[in-house]
Enzyme design. Structure first.
Site, PDB file in Angstrom:
ATOM      1  N   TYR A  72     -73.843  81.387  23.515  1.00 18.82           N
ATOM      2  CA  TYR A  72     -73.937  82.723  24.119  1.00 18.82           C
ATOM      3  C   TYR A  72     -72.523  83.204  24.441  1.00 18.82           C
ATOM      4  O   TYR A  72     -71.922  82.787  25.418  1.00 18.82           O
ATOM      5  CB  TYR A  72     -74.807  82.660  25.379  1.00 18.82           C
ATOM      6  N   LYS A 121     -75.202  84.279  20.003  1.00 13.50           N
ATOM      7  CA  LYS A 121     -75.614  85.556  20.613  1.00 13.50           C
ATOM      8  C   LYS A 121     -74.317  86.216  21.024  1.00 13.50           C
ATOM      9  O   LYS A 121     -73.586  85.708  21.886  1.00 13.50           O
ATOM     10  CB  LYS A 121     -76.519  85.315  21.813  1.00 13.50           C
TER      11      LYS A 121
HETATM   12  O1  MN9 Z   1     -76.635  90.327  26.700  1.00 13.18           O
HETATM   13  C1  MN9 Z   1     -76.828  92.338  27.974  1.00 13.18           C
HETATM   14  N1  MN9 Z   1     -75.524  92.187  28.473  1.00 13.18           N
HETATM   15  C2  MN9 Z   1     -75.275  92.050  29.772  1.00 13.18           C
HETATM   16  C3  MN9 Z   1     -77.209  91.293  26.974  1.00 13.18           C
HETATM   17  O2  MN9 Z   1     -76.143  91.860  30.583  1.00 13.18           O
HETATM   18  C4  MN9 Z   1     -73.859  92.127  30.187  1.00 13.18           C
HETATM   19  C5  MN9 Z   1     -76.961  93.676  27.261  1.00 13.18           C
HETATM   20  O3  MN9 Z   1     -78.280  93.810  26.848  1.00 13.18           O
HETATM   21  C6  MN9 Z   1     -76.560  94.823  28.177  1.00 13.18           C
HETATM   22  O4  MN9 Z   1     -77.279  94.740  29.388  1.00 13.18           O
HETATM   23  C7  MN9 Z   1     -76.822  96.179  27.548  1.00 13.18           C
HETATM   24  C8  MN9 Z   1     -76.399  97.320  28.450  1.00 13.18           C
HETATM   25  O5  MN9 Z   1     -74.995  97.362  28.561  1.00 13.18           O
HETATM   26  O6  MN9 Z   1     -76.153  96.229  26.332  1.00 13.18           O
END
Ligand code: MN9
Length: 299
Positions: A135, A163
Site C-alpha cells: 500500500y 495499491k
Molecule cells: O486510498 C484514499 N486515500 C486517502 C484511498 O484516504 C488518503 C482515497 O480514496 C481518497 O480518500 C480519495 C479522496 O481524496 O481519493
C-alpha cells in the site's frame, strides 16, 4: 498472476455512537457497497480508520467482514502497522478467515531503512500465507518509495502488486510496464479516469463506499472507448470529492451513508463530524445525484 478483481471499495469501519467499533454494522454496509456492483472490498486501511484502532478491534472487524462477504467478491485485509510484530499478528489472525490477499502500508513514524521495510513485508506475507499488496500512500505514511525500491520489492513472488495512492501517473506507468505480471490498483479517486485511460488493473478508493457504481462505470466506459461518459462520471465523483476534501473525507462519507440509511455511525476522535455547512453541501450533492428517495426513507 493473481487475479484479484478490479474495482474494490476501501471500506469504512462502522462505529457505535460512543466510538467503539461496530462489527454488527459491517453486513449492511457490505450489502450496500456490493449492490453498486463493485468487485471487492479492501478493509482496515486508511478509510477504515485503522491507525486509530487496536489490533484486536481490527481483527474483530476484519473477521466480521470476511464472514459476511466471503464467496461474494474479492477480499483484501489491510494489516499494516508501525511495528512488524503488530502487522504479522494481525496477518496471522486474518490469514485463514477468507481473505484473498493482505496489504500493508510501509512501517511508519520512524524513518526505516529499505532493508527494514523489505523484512517487514516478507514477514507479513509469511504470516498471512496470502499474496501481499504493497500500500503505497506517501502523503499519509510519510514513506515515499522510489520506483527502483518498489520494483525491488516486487521481485518477491509473495508480493502480488501495489495499491498506488499517489498522483504520479508517470511512475505508475513505469511500474506497470516493468512488472506486467503484478496487479496495480489506483487509489486517488479524483484521478481514476486518468489512470484508467493510461492503464490500470483497477482502483481501490474511499468514495467507492458510496458511489462504487461510478467507478465501475468509468472502467467500462474507458474499455469501450466512450470517453464522454467516463468524463461525466468522473465529474460527478469529483463534485462529491471536492466537498469531502473541504469538510473531511471519512467523516463526510460516514455522514452521507448514515443520511441514506446505511448505518455506519461516527468517526473516532480526533476526527470530528462535518460542520453544518458540510452537511448542507453533502445533502445537496446527494439530492442532486439520485439519492433523494433514500434520504427521504432514512429520515
Ligand atoms: O486510498 C484514499 N486515500 C486517502 C484511498 O484516504 C488518503 C482515497 O480514496 C481518497 O480518500 C480519495 C479522496 O481524496 O481519493
Amino acid at each position: 498472476m493473481h487475479n484479484l478483481g478490479s474495482i474494490l471499495a476501501a471500506m469504512l469501519t462502522p462505529m457505535r455512537p460512543d466510538g467503539s467499533v461496530a462489527p454488527e454494522a459491517v453486513a449492511p454496509l457490505v450489502d450496500y457497497v456490493l449492490s453498486k456492483g463493485v468487485g471487492g472490498l479492501y478493509a482496515s486501511g486508511s478509510t477504515g480508520e485503522s491507525v486509530l484502532q487496536s489490533g484486536e478491534e481490527r481483527a474483530e472487524v476484519l473477521t466480521a467482514l470476511a464472514e459476511h462477504a466471503k464467496g461474494k467478491c474479492t477480499l483484501i485485509a489491510h494489516v499494516g502497522a508501525a511495528s512488524t510484530r503488530e502487522a504479522t499478528k494481525l496477518a496471522r489472525q486474518v490469514g485463514d478467515v477468507g481473505f484473498d490477499a493482505v496489504s500493508a502500508v510501509p512501517p511508519f513514524y520512524y524513518k526505516h531503512s529499505y532493508e527494514d521495510i523489505a523484512d517487514y513485508y516478507r514477514a507479513i506475507a509469511d504470516a498471512a500465507g496470502l499474496p501481499l499488496i504493497i500500500y503505497n500512500i506517501p502523503a499519509l505514511s510519510g514513506v515515499d518509495l522510489s520506483t527502483e525500491k518498489l520494483l525491488e520489492l516486487l521481485q518477491d513472488d509473495r508480493i502480488a502488486g501495489v495499491k498506488f495512492t499517489a498522483q504520479d501517473l508517470f511512475q505508475y506507468g513505469e511500474l506497470r510496464k516493468a512488472t506486467p505480471d503484478k496487479m496495480f490498483y489506483f487509489g486517488t479517486d479524483e484521478m481514476f479516469l486518468a489512470a484508467a485511460a493510461s492503464g490500470t488493473d483497477g482502483g481501490i478508493g474511499s468514495t467507492y463506499n458510496l458511489i462504487g457504481d461510478v467507478y465501475v462505470g468509468i472502467e467500462q466506459a474507458v474499455a469501450s472507448g466512450d470517453i464522454a461518459t467516463a468524463r461525466a462520471l468522473q465529474r460527478k465523483a469529483n463534485d462529491l470529492i471536492a466537498i469531502l476534501l473541504k469538510h473531511g473525507v471519512i467523516p463526510g462519507l460516514k455522514y452521507a451513508l448514515n443520511r441514506i440509511g446505511v448505518p455506519v455511525g461516527p468517526c473516532r476522535e480526533p476526527f470530528r463530524a462535518p460542520s453544518a455547512e458540510g452537511e448542507r453541501a453533502l445533502d445537496q450533492w446527494l439530492a442532486q445525484n439520485g439519492f433523494a428517495a433514500e434520504m427521504d426513507r432514512a429520515s
